[in-house]
Design a protein around this motif. Structure first.
Motif, PDB file in Angstrom:
ATOM      1  N   UNK A 343     -36.251 -20.599  12.524  1.00  0.00           N
ATOM      2  CA  UNK A 343     -35.232 -21.320  13.289  1.00  0.00           C
ATOM      3  C   UNK A 343     -35.208 -20.757  14.706  1.00  0.00           C
ATOM      4  N   UNK A 349     -27.640 -17.420  19.180  1.00  0.00           N
ATOM      5  CA  UNK A 349     -27.411 -17.325  17.743  1.00  0.00           C
ATOM      6  C   UNK A 349     -26.222 -18.119  17.216  1.00  0.00           C
ATOM      7  N   UNK A 352     -28.530 -23.302  15.697  1.00  0.00           N
ATOM      8  CA  UNK A 352     -29.960 -23.149  15.442  1.00  0.00           C
ATOM      9  C   UNK A 352     -30.619 -24.490  15.137  1.00  0.00           C
ATOM     10  N   UNK A 353     -31.878 -24.595  15.503  1.00  0.00           N
ATOM     11  CA  UNK A 353     -32.693 -25.752  15.098  1.00  0.00           C
ATOM     12  C   UNK A 353     -33.930 -25.228  14.379  1.00  0.00           C
ATOM     13  N   UNK A 354     -34.548 -26.091  13.581  1.00  0.00           N
ATOM     14  CA  UNK A 354     -35.736 -25.656  12.848  1.00  0.00           C
ATOM     15  C   UNK A 354     -36.992 -25.800  13.707  1.00  0.00           C
ATOM     16  N   UNK A 385     -35.560 -16.792  14.284  1.00  0.00           N
ATOM     17  CA  UNK A 385     -35.113 -16.177  13.034  1.00  0.00           C
ATOM     18  C   UNK A 385     -35.985 -16.733  11.915  1.00  0.00           C
ATOM     19  N   UNK A 387     -37.607 -16.820   7.850  1.00  0.00           N
ATOM     20  CA  UNK A 387     -37.242 -16.591   6.442  1.00  0.00           C
ATOM     21  C   UNK A 387     -38.484 -16.799   5.600  1.00  0.00           C
ATOM     22  N   UNK A 392     -35.771 -13.648   1.891  1.00  0.00           N
ATOM     23  CA  UNK A 392     -35.306 -12.817   3.003  1.00  0.00           C
ATOM     24  C   UNK A 392     -35.058 -13.691   4.215  1.00  0.00           C
ATOM     25  N   UNK A 393     -33.965 -13.408   4.928  1.00  0.00           N
ATOM     26  CA  UNK A 393     -33.691 -14.043   6.207  1.00  0.00           C
ATOM     27  C   UNK A 393     -33.568 -12.928   7.235  1.00  0.00           C
ATOM     28  N   UNK A 394     -34.212 -13.116   8.373  1.00  0.00           N
ATOM     29  CA  UNK A 394     -34.172 -12.083   9.412  1.00  0.00           C
ATOM     30  C   UNK A 394     -32.722 -11.879   9.872  1.00  0.00           C
ATOM     31  N   UNK A 395     -32.257 -10.619   9.945  1.00  0.00           N
ATOM     32  CA  UNK A 395     -30.854 -10.363  10.299  1.00  0.00           C
ATOM     33  C   UNK A 395     -30.607 -10.320  11.800  1.00  0.00           C
ATOM     34  N   UNK A 396     -29.350 -10.458  12.179  1.00  0.00           N
ATOM     35  CA  UNK A 396     -28.946 -10.203  13.561  1.00  0.00           C
ATOM     36  C   UNK A 396     -28.875  -8.687  13.758  1.00  0.00           C
TER      37      UNK A 396
ATOM     38  N   UNK B   6     -27.309 -18.191  -3.170  1.00  0.00           N
ATOM     39  CA  UNK B   6     -28.214 -17.915  -2.059  1.00  0.00           C
ATOM     40  C   UNK B   6     -29.395 -18.868  -2.014  1.00  0.00           C
ATOM     41  N   UNK B 259     -31.752  -6.129  -1.307  1.00  0.00           N
ATOM     42  CA  UNK B 259     -32.010  -5.781   0.084  1.00  0.00           C
ATOM     43  C   UNK B 259     -30.799  -6.028   0.974  1.00  0.00           C
ATOM     44  N   UNK B 265     -29.634  -7.790   5.543  1.00  0.00           N
ATOM     45  CA  UNK B 265     -30.281  -9.097   5.435  1.00  0.00           C
ATOM     46  C   UNK B 265     -29.553 -10.090   6.315  1.00  0.00           C
ATOM     47  N   UNK B 266     -30.265 -11.109   6.727  1.00  0.00           N
ATOM     48  CA  UNK B 266     -29.672 -12.151   7.534  1.00  0.00           C
ATOM     49  C   UNK B 266     -29.131 -13.273   6.671  1.00  0.00           C
ATOM     50  N   UNK B 268     -28.817 -17.622   6.712  1.00  0.00           N
ATOM     51  CA  UNK B 268     -29.355 -18.777   7.436  1.00  0.00           C
ATOM     52  C   UNK B 268     -28.264 -19.769   7.786  1.00  0.00           C
ATOM     53  N   UNK B 270     -26.599 -22.376  10.352  1.00  0.00           N
ATOM     54  CA  UNK B 270     -27.237 -23.241  11.353  1.00  0.00           C
ATOM     55  C   UNK B 270     -26.298 -23.676  12.479  1.00  0.00           C
ATOM     56  N   UNK B 275     -20.921 -13.824  14.530  1.00  0.00           N
ATOM     57  CA  UNK B 275     -21.665 -12.610  14.192  1.00  0.00           C
ATOM     58  C   UNK B 275     -20.893 -11.372  14.635  1.00  0.00           C
TER      59      UNK B 275
END
Lengths: 433, 394
Positions: A343, A349, A352-354, A385, A387, A392-396, B6, B259, B265-266, B268, B270, B275
């Motif tokens: 994204x 942040x 978001x767009x894909x 970002x 996934x 797993x999703x990339x964190x802030x 999730x 994790x 972990x993040x 998603x 949109x 944050x």
């Protein structure tokens, strides 16, 4: 705001600015630069013959081992005293110029490099690999014997777990090369360890493998047996040729997706045992101290991650005009599996767009992403970002900091933010509390 | 943080007002982390928290592989007993594998001053840019955690957590094997086992440690393999996940399976994502810029597509190559008290004692510098290197 003026003041005049400038010099009202070419001054590079078109070039084999164009001399690895001990470059890191790379393969001369006691130069005739410990049949192999084993090739990312380590407490470096350059991606060729072990006979009590290098630092790490039997390899090929000395010539361990430090270079010995060894580089270093005062050890896979490579501080948008359609491009990767998607955010942040994946999508390898964007000349806070198929999703920055604090050094995968000004300049900032 | 399934969507606590919206199909699809792109057959449960890709019918993810059996491929030979003895010298935390030998703190002190302090500082206290080996506060809280390791350099606070042998390292055998195999930095594997025991004893002593009730901070203390195996470092339990018990690999798997809790972990999200963070966990995120940009990089930043500047070609000084192999570590900068190559003033000062004295010092050693810089080069070669260093500093 006169964006054109700003650009023309700079030393380098883009191709497009060149056309515009010459158009105004010829004092013809340029209603549109897309209008007939007769409105434009002529480009000398087209009108006249070139030097290289009117002289004899080099002989075909002038460089028996080819080298890049001399004009690419600035496309090189770079290091910094901060990446070393006291400015000593034998235990240091050299960063890949990600801003100049295309696709997902890093040329061997630009692969990032980390050494703990200098780059070792091993005589392949004197190379020996010993595999012993809890196996029925210990062996010693010469390089030629090792290469007799059936090979496989895989495109894999190698990332130092210190990638972005300078950024835990705030942004520190101002370029893509130094923010994320401790990684590269190549096609590696070698034998699966399981293939060798099928013949040697692993004893059931074998739970761990010690991998030891033969360089001055005798770099050693302990690997759990499950990884050894899944996808671990001993590799001798890098993008179609022998490993470079910087990458462990003649042979290194390859643990797909795991931190590059575990992929021991200049490999000398593999020993199987029932207890972990506690080597120096898995205790005093390469352990991630968290805010609890305790540290994560045996930290294996590099996390899901991504970075926008265009624009970036080295490749900015200063030449763009309002209304230009431009590609945002970047790299995503995960040591846990395959990238499922990426994204993009333009507002730091909030929304978001894909993005779209492009090219080969391979597990534990760089994956390119792309997004077509209509440039509006507005300030942006650009983020990506990723996934993966391992959920797993990339964190802030805040999300990662809340769990591990800021002293962890290793395995930083927080989202990176490029600040884009209304003039198209790009800089490294962080969105954090 | 509030989590729905999730697999479908995870939303932040601050977005709770949007639960209904979140459950609407548009948002759920947009926020899915499975997406449509799980293109390879995989199963979860890998030890690192990730997925495992089975090798099925000649296919492994996007790769084809040769399905023919490799059983019976058999190259190489059995190592001899002496070969194993030469290479199989690692040691485990319980002391298995440690060699015979012994060394005193007193000898260790002497060796450390001569060969180690130049990088690791007097008494291993650091300060030269290389790892600090001793020092740091080892006091523990009621949970047995070393208090200073909780230091976080954020929100304008405190010192860095110190990662010395006494405050951070889990196991003392590591110190022995690392010094033996990898030190001294420029001349690894040059110490005898007795010398390594001595230096190990000295470093442990500088960290104020004891073994079996015996205080090591005493010149007379002698370390051997039995005693080293019994040393328990203060931070022995400061690491996780557990890797020591017979089920260690299941413990590791469980750790990396969670994790979100263990490594972060993040989510998603949109739209309208919040944050918050900071000390109270509620401070809104803001833009933080680089305060002082690190621009001192080698080679310097440059992006032009032009021809490289022409280099002056000259014959290389005969001492240059040997200098770069043997001496550059200490003489590149003056951080270690050695005259830095290129520092005109420092070398002019050094040369006031006369060239013969400079040669003599380089051969016999001086201050932190061991004889011949710890090399086994000939006297003439050392002189040649000195000549180069002087030449390069004019």
């Amino acid at each position: 705001m006169n964006k054109t003026f700003e650009v023309e003041e700079s030393n380098s005049v883009s191709r497009r600015e060149f056309f515009k400038k010459t158009a105004s010099v010829s004092a013809i009202a340029a209603t549109s630069i897309l209008a007939p070419a007769t409105l434009l001054a002529d480009d000398e590079n087209i009108i006249h013959h070139t030097k290289w078109g009117t002289t004899l070039g080099d002989e075909v084999n002038k460089n028996p081992y080819g080298v890049p164009s001399a004009y690419e001399h600035n496309t090189v690895r770079r290091t910094s005293a901060l990446m070393s001990s006291a400015g000593d470059m034998h235990a240091a890191i050299s960063m890949s110029p990600l801003h100049e790379l295309s696709g997902i393969i890093t040329p061997n001369g630009l692969h990032f490099t980390r050494t703990h006691n200098g780059v070792a130069h091993i005589d392949p005739n004197k190379f020996r690999l010993m595999i012993h410990g809890l196996v029925e049949k210990p062996i010693v192999l010469t390089l030629e014997q090792l290469k007799r084993y059936p090979s496989e090739s895989r495109i894999l990312v190698l990332e130092c777990p210190s990638n972005s380590a300078a950024e835990w407490k705030g942004p520190q470096f101002g370029t893509l090369q130094f923010v994320k350059g401790m990684m590269s991606c190549a096609e590696w060729t070698g034998v699966r360890l399981k293939t060798i072990l099928d013949d040697l006979g692993l004893k059931p009590e074998a739970k761990w493998m010690l991998a030891e290098g033969s360089d001055g630092s005798e770099m050693s790490r302990t690997v759990p047996i499950e990884k050894v039997l899944d996808d671990a390899m001993i590799v001798w090929g890098q993008n179609g040729e022998a490993l470079r000395p910087e990458q462990g010539y003649p042979v290194r361990l390859m643990l797909p997706g795991w931190e590059a430090n575990l992929c021991v270079k200049w490999l000398k010995r593999l020993e199987f045992g029932d207890k972990p060894w506690y080597a120096k580089e898995e205790t005093s270093k390469y352990t991630a101290l968290t805010a609890s005062g305790k540290a994560i050890q045996h930290f294996y896979a590099n996390e899901v991650n991504s970075i926008i490579t265009s624009p970036c501080p080295e490749k900015d948008w200063k030449d763009l005009e309002k209304g230009d359609l431009v590609e945002i491009e970047g790299l995503a990767w995960s040591g846990h599996g395959t990238i499922n998607g990426v994204d993009i955010s333009f507002d730091g942040g909030k929304n978001w767009v894909e993005a779209h994946l492009k090219g080969l999508v391979l597990p534990k390898a760089w994956t390119r992403f792309s997004y077509m964007y209509k440039y509006e000349g507005k300030p942006l806070l650009l983020q990506s970002r990723s996934y993966d198929d391992s959920k797993n999703v990339q964190p802030t920055v805040n999300q990662e900091k809340a769990v591990v604090g800021v002293e962890g050094v290793y395995h930083r995968n927080a989202i990176i933010t490029w600040k884009v000004t209304d003039m198209g300049e790009v800089s490294n900032v962080q969105i954090r509390s | 943080m509030f989590k729905l399934d999730r697999k479908l969507v995870t939303i932040t606590g601050v977005a709770l007002v949007g639960v209904t919206l979140a459950l609407s199909s548009t948002f759920a699809v947009a926020g899915s982390i499975d997406g449509a792109a799980s293109i390879y057959k995989s199963k979860s449960g890998a030890i690192d928290g990730g997925v495992i890709y089975p090798r099925v019918k000649g296919t492994y993810t996007a790769y084809k592989y040769n399905e023919q059996s490799t059983k019976g491929v058999n190259f190489g030979r059995t190592p001899t007993a002496n070969e194993l003895k030469a290479w199989d010298i690692d040691a485990l935390p319980d002391g298995t594998g440690l060699p015979e030998g012994e060394g005193s703190v007193e000898l260790g002190d002497e060796l450390f001053e001569a060969q180690c302090a130049v990088c690791h500082g007097d008494f291993g206290g650091g300060g030269q840019g290389y790892p600090q080996l001793a020092g740091g506060n080892q006091d523990k809280d009621k949970n047995g955690i070393i208090i200073t390791l909780k230091n976080q350099r954020v929100y304008g606070s405190v010192d860095a957590p110190k990662r010395t042998v006494g405050t951070y390292w889990p196991v003392a055998t590591t110190l022995f094997t690392y010094i033996r195999d990898s030190m001294p930095y420029a001349h690894p594997k040059s110490l005898t086992n007795n010398e390594v025991y001595a230096i190990t004893a000295y470093i442990l002593a500088q960290n104020g440690l004891s073994v079996d009730g015996e205080d090591m901070d005493d010149d007379e203390f002698v370390l051997n393999k039995e005693k080293l195996a019994k040393v328990v470092l203060p931070n022995r339990n400061g690491f996780y996940p557990n890797i020591d018990d017979p089920n260690a690999q299941e413990d590791i798997r469980a750790f990396f399976a969670d994790r979100a809790k263990n490594i972060g972990a993040g989510i998603r999200c949109m739209k309208d994502c919040k944050d918050p963070g900071g000390k109270d966990g509620k401070t809104p995120a803001a833009v933080m810029k680089i305060k002082y940009e690190m621009k001192d990089v080698v080679p310097p930043y440059a992006y032009a597509k032009d021809l490289p500047p022409k280099k002056e070609v000259g014959l290389q000084h005969p001492g240059k190559e040997a200098y770069e192999v043997n001496c550059v570590v200490c003489h590149k900068t003056d951080a270690m008290g050695a005259p830095a190559v290129g520092d005109k003033q420092a070398w002019e000062a050094t040369l006031t004692q006369g060239i013969d004295k400079v040669y003599e010092n380089s051969i016999k050693g001086k201050g932190g510098m061991p004889p011949k810089g710890g090399t086994s080069l000939s006297d003439d070669k050392i002189k040649e290197i000195v000549d180069y260093m002087i030449e390069a500093s004019k």
